[in-house]
Design a protein around this motif. Structure first.
Motif, mmCIF file in Angstrom:
data_model
loop_
_atom_site.group_PDB
_atom_site.id
_atom_site.type_symbol
_atom_site.label_atom_id
_atom_site.label_comp_id
_atom_site.label_asym_id
_atom_site.label_seq_id
_atom_site.Cartn_x
_atom_site.Cartn_y
_atom_site.Cartn_z
ATOM 1 N N GLU A 1 0.857 -1.175 0.000
ATOM 2 C CA GLU A 1 0.000 0.000 0.000
ATOM 3 C C GLU A 1 0.902 1.237 0.000
ATOM 4 O O GLU A 1 2.119 1.127 -0.076
ATOM 5 C CB GLU A 1 -0.954 -0.012 1.208
ATOM 6 C CG GLU A 1 -2.374 -0.473 0.875
ATOM 7 C CD GLU A 1 -3.073 0.447 -0.114
ATOM 8 O OE1 GLU A 1 -2.718 1.648 -0.176
ATOM 9 O OE2 GLU A 1 -3.949 -0.025 -0.842
ATOM 10 N N LEU A 2 0.280 2.404 0.093
ATOM 11 C CA LEU A 2 1.036 3.659 0.021
ATOM 12 C C LEU A 2 2.170 3.694 1.039
ATOM 13 O O LEU A 2 3.298 4.066 0.716
ATOM 14 C CB LEU A 2 0.084 4.839 0.242
ATOM 15 C CG LEU A 2 0.732 6.220 0.373
ATOM 16 C CD1 LEU A 2 1.394 6.629 -0.936
ATOM 17 C CD2 LEU A 2 -0.313 7.249 0.804
ATOM 18 N N LEU A 3 1.877 3.315 2.269
ATOM 19 C CA LEU A 3 2.875 3.353 3.332
ATOM 20 C C LEU A 3 3.536 2.002 3.516
ATOM 21 O O LEU A 3 2.885 0.952 3.405
ATOM 22 C CB LEU A 3 2.229 3.798 4.647
ATOM 23 C CG LEU A 3 1.557 5.169 4.665
ATOM 24 C CD1 LEU A 3 1.025 5.466 6.053
ATOM 25 C CD2 LEU A 3 2.500 6.259 4.206
ATOM 26 N N GLN A 4 4.817 2.035 3.850
ATOM 27 C CA GLN A 4 5.554 0.802 4.117
ATOM 28 C C GLN A 4 5.085 0.113 5.404
ATOM 29 O O GLN A 4 5.446 -1.027 5.656
ATOM 30 C CB GLN A 4 7.041 1.110 4.223
ATOM 31 C CG GLN A 4 7.750 1.237 2.890
ATOM 32 C CD GLN A 4 8.164 -0.121 2.355
ATOM 33 O OE1 GLN A 4 8.924 -0.840 3.001
ATOM 34 N NE2 GLN A 4 7.654 -0.466 1.197
ATOM 35 N N SER A 5 4.286 0.794 6.184
ATOM 36 C CA SER A 5 3.770 0.213 7.423
ATOM 37 C C SER A 5 2.429 -0.490 7.209
ATOM 38 O O SER A 5 1.767 -0.854 8.185
ATOM 39 C CB SER A 5 3.618 1.297 8.491
ATOM 40 O OG SER A 5 2.877 2.390 7.982
ATOM 41 N N CYS A 6 2.036 -0.687 5.969
ATOM 42 C CA CYS A 6 0.737 -1.310 5.675
ATOM 43 C C CYS A 6 0.913 -2.450 4.685
ATOM 44 O O CYS A 6 1.669 -2.345 3.717
ATOM 45 C CB CYS A 6 -0.224 -0.270 5.094
ATOM 46 S SG CYS A 6 -1.858 -0.914 4.670
ATOM 47 N N VAL A 7 0.211 -3.544 4.943
ATOM 48 C CA VAL A 7 0.071 -4.640 3.990
ATOM 49 C C VAL A 7 -1.418 -4.870 3.774
ATOM 50 O O VAL A 7 -2.176 -5.000 4.742
ATOM 51 C CB VAL A 7 0.729 -5.944 4.501
ATOM 52 C CG1 VAL A 7 0.398 -7.111 3.575
ATOM 53 C CG2 VAL A 7 2.238 -5.771 4.619
ATOM 54 N N GLU A 8 -1.827 -4.896 2.520
ATOM 55 C CA GLU A 8 -3.231 -5.160 2.208
ATOM 56 C C GLU A 8 -3.409 -6.624 1.843
ATOM 57 O O GLU A 8 -2.706 -7.140 0.975
ATOM 58 C CB GLU A 8 -3.700 -4.280 1.049
ATOM 59 C CG GLU A 8 -5.166 -4.500 0.695
ATOM 60 C CD GLU A 8 -5.612 -3.670 -0.495
ATOM 61 O OE1 GLU A 8 -6.552 -2.874 -0.329
ATOM 62 O OE2 GLU A 8 -5.019 -3.827 -1.586
ATOM 63 N N VAL A 9 -4.329 -7.297 2.520
ATOM 64 C CA VAL A 9 -4.648 -8.676 2.164
ATOM 65 C C VAL A 9 -5.990 -8.689 1.444
ATOM 66 O O VAL A 9 -6.901 -7.925 1.783
ATOM 67 C CB VAL A 9 -4.673 -9.608 3.391
ATOM 68 C CG1 VAL A 9 -3.294 -9.667 4.028
ATOM 69 C CG2 VAL A 9 -5.699 -9.172 4.414
ATOM 70 N N ILE A 10 -6.095 -9.530 0.424
ATOM 71 C CA ILE A 10 -7.287 -9.570 -0.419
ATOM 72 C C ILE A 10 -7.746 -11.012 -0.600
ATOM 73 O O ILE A 10 -6.947 -11.941 -0.612
ATOM 74 C CB ILE A 10 -7.023 -8.929 -1.795
ATOM 75 C CG1 ILE A 10 -5.900 -9.672 -2.528
ATOM 76 C CG2 ILE A 10 -6.659 -7.459 -1.645
ATOM 77 C CD1 ILE A 10 -5.641 -9.164 -3.932
ATOM 78 N N THR A 11 -9.038 -11.175 -0.732
ATOM 79 C CA THR A 11 -9.573 -12.503 -1.005
ATOM 80 C C THR A 11 -9.606 -12.755 -2.506
ATOM 81 O O THR A 11 -9.454 -11.843 -3.316
ATOM 82 C CB THR A 11 -11.006 -12.658 -0.470
ATOM 83 O OG1 THR A 11 -11.878 -11.824 -1.256
ATOM 84 C CG2 THR A 11 -11.098 -12.281 0.996
ATOM 85 N N GLY A 12 -9.857 -14.009 -2.865
ATOM 86 C CA GLY A 12 -10.252 -14.322 -4.223
ATOM 87 C C GLY A 12 -11.732 -14.010 -4.393
ATOM 88 O O GLY A 12 -12.355 -13.367 -3.537
ATOM 89 N N ILE A 13 -12.298 -14.462 -5.492
ATOM 90 C CA ILE A 13 -13.736 -14.301 -5.709
ATOM 91 C C ILE A 13 -14.448 -15.351 -4.873
ATOM 92 O O ILE A 13 -14.290 -16.553 -5.089
ATOM 93 C CB ILE A 13 -14.090 -14.459 -7.195
ATOM 94 C CG1 ILE A 13 -13.360 -13.413 -8.031
ATOM 95 C CG2 ILE A 13 -15.604 -14.333 -7.397
ATOM 96 C CD1 ILE A 13 -13.524 -13.606 -9.533
ATOM 97 N N CYS A 14 -15.226 -14.893 -3.901
ATOM 98 C CA CYS A 14 -15.910 -15.783 -2.965
ATOM 99 C C CYS A 14 -17.416 -15.755 -3.224
ATOM 100 O O CYS A 14 -17.949 -14.764 -3.723
ATOM 101 C CB CYS A 14 -15.621 -15.366 -1.524
ATOM 102 S SG CYS A 14 -13.860 -15.363 -1.105
ATOM 103 N N GLN A 15 -18.088 -16.816 -2.846
ATOM 104 C CA GLN A 15 -19.538 -16.875 -2.987
ATOM 105 C C GLN A 15 -20.259 -16.574 -1.687
ATOM 106 O O GLN A 15 -21.394 -16.108 -1.697
ATOM 107 C CB GLN A 15 -19.957 -18.268 -3.509
ATOM 108 C CG GLN A 15 -19.316 -18.637 -4.837
ATOM 109 C CD GLN A 15 -19.526 -17.592 -5.925
ATOM 110 O OE1 GLN A 15 -20.636 -17.087 -6.113
ATOM 111 N NE2 GLN A 15 -18.465 -17.242 -6.634
#
Length: 378
Positions: A54-68
């Motif tokens: 993400e913009l800041l080095q102090s952040c990690v974004e976790v994302i899912t796949g396509i879920c039902q």
């Protein structure tokens, strides 16, 4: 400009969760995202299918796949967060999620070295540098492009519901802002963020995006960060209004609420209904009330100025959506909402932790660390 929209076969679900990396000695944000992502990436190059910079080095974004289902999204998030948490622990860092960090000064934070973030900084200067904010984004699949804008417009009536439930940013650089969600006001400072324009349909959306690109207001439509927006590549409507949330239960609540509302609107369009479009002044005022007062807000319910406590409005909405939730297999997650409101939103729990410790805010970070750790249980 023609913008291709990839329709979804049903009201599928995707969730993005922006996690803060916290030094376990100082409780300040720490810029370890490069190292964390390198540690968990299959090739060691920082490229992970479900964890991003993400913009800041102090952040990690976790994302899912396509879920039902919401349960599927919850399990997907938990698996990735477990990887991130283990890598962070090796660096003496823990994970929290809140709309803002209670004590860290944004001026101390390092920016991720990627061209898109440098461009963001060049255009927006200090307004971008101050984006030490963290959120939860929920994508809901839409079955046809012509439905996307009516659904975005209709969802604007529920901005205060989502914001009051998720409000988790009362503090900014060691001070109580007096707001439940300071994050929502910080983000509004960007010219293409905040509440969306209420457009007449997909053609109007295409024309507006074309004007923004042609005038060099944006490079791509990805730079339009509305609180609720269509996402053409994913074939979704994306709700970006929520503050960061520290537990999977809270993530599940807002995901279930979003999925049920989008499913209801999608079906109503199939049945020939015209979806509601709340007046812009009402949407703006209700967003402010939720940002300021959180679950204590009284929101405006019609154009004549009648008001209702947002807690009562959320209870009524949950009751209305239960039949849809049963069809989408998220009844249990939707029914978590009344229990979590009774417990208190994150901003309320943070203030209680500060009050119990003579106003000190390090215990607030400790609370968020504990809630994240315990809240990851499936």
């Amino acid at each position: 400009m023609h913008i291709e929209f990839t329709p979804s076969q049903r009201t599928s679900l995707g969730v993005e969760w922006e996690l803060e990396l916290v030094d376990l000695d100082t409780r300040q944000l720490v810029g370890h995202s490069d190292a964390v992502l390198a540690a968990i990436s299959p090739e060691g190059d920082g490229e992970h299918p479900k964890a991003k910079h993400e913009l800041l080095q102090s952040c990690v974004e976790v994302i899912t796949g396509i879920c039902q289902t919401v349960a599927e999204a919850r399990a997907d998030l938990a698996a990735t967060v477990a990887e991130v948490s283990a890598a962070a622990a090796d660096l003496n860092a823990g994970l929290i999620c809140s709309g803002t960090h209670p004590i860290t000064d944004w001026s101390t934070q390092r920016i991720t070295d990627l061209p898109r973030y440098h461009a963001l900084l060049e255009r927006n200067q200090w307004m971008a540098r101050q984006l030490q904010i963290f959120g939860v984004h929920v994508h809901c699949g839409v079955r046809a492009p012509q439905k996307a804008i009516p659904i975005v417009n209709a969802l604007l009536g529920y901005v205060p519901h989502f914001l009051a439930l998720s409000a988790s940013s009362p503090y900014w650089i060691g001070s109580d802002t007096g707001l439940a969600s300071y994050r929502s006001k910080i983000f509004e400072a960007l010219p293409t963020a905040g509440l969306p324009y209420q457009l007449s349909g997909w053609d109007a959306f295409e024309r507006y995006m074309d004007a923004l690109v042609s005038s060099k207001a944006i490079e791509t439509i990805r730079e339009v960060w509305w609180d609720i927006r269509p996402h053409p590549n994913f074939g979704t409507v994306e709700l970006r209004i929520c503050d960061g949330l520290p537990t999977l239960d809270e993530i599940s609540c807002v995901a279930a609420l979003a999925q049920c509302l989008v499913e209801r609107f999608d079906r109503q369009l199939d049945e020939g209904y015209t979806l509601p479009e709340p007046r812009p002044w009402l949407v703006r005022e209700n967003k402010w009330r939720a940002a300021r007062y959180g679950l204590d807000a009284e929101i405006i319910t019609d154009n004549t100025g009648h008001v209702q406590p947002v807690v009562a409005a959320v209870h009524d909405l949950v009751d209305d959506l239960l039949p849809i939730a049963r069809r989408l297999q998220c009844e249990d997650e939707l029914l978590l909402i009344p229990r979590l409101m009774q417990r208190g939103a994150s901003y309320q729990r943070q203030r209680a932790a500060a009050a119990a410790n003579a106003g000190e805010l390090v215990p607030v970070v400790d609370l968020l660390l504990t809630e994240m750790r315990e809240g990851l249980k499936l």
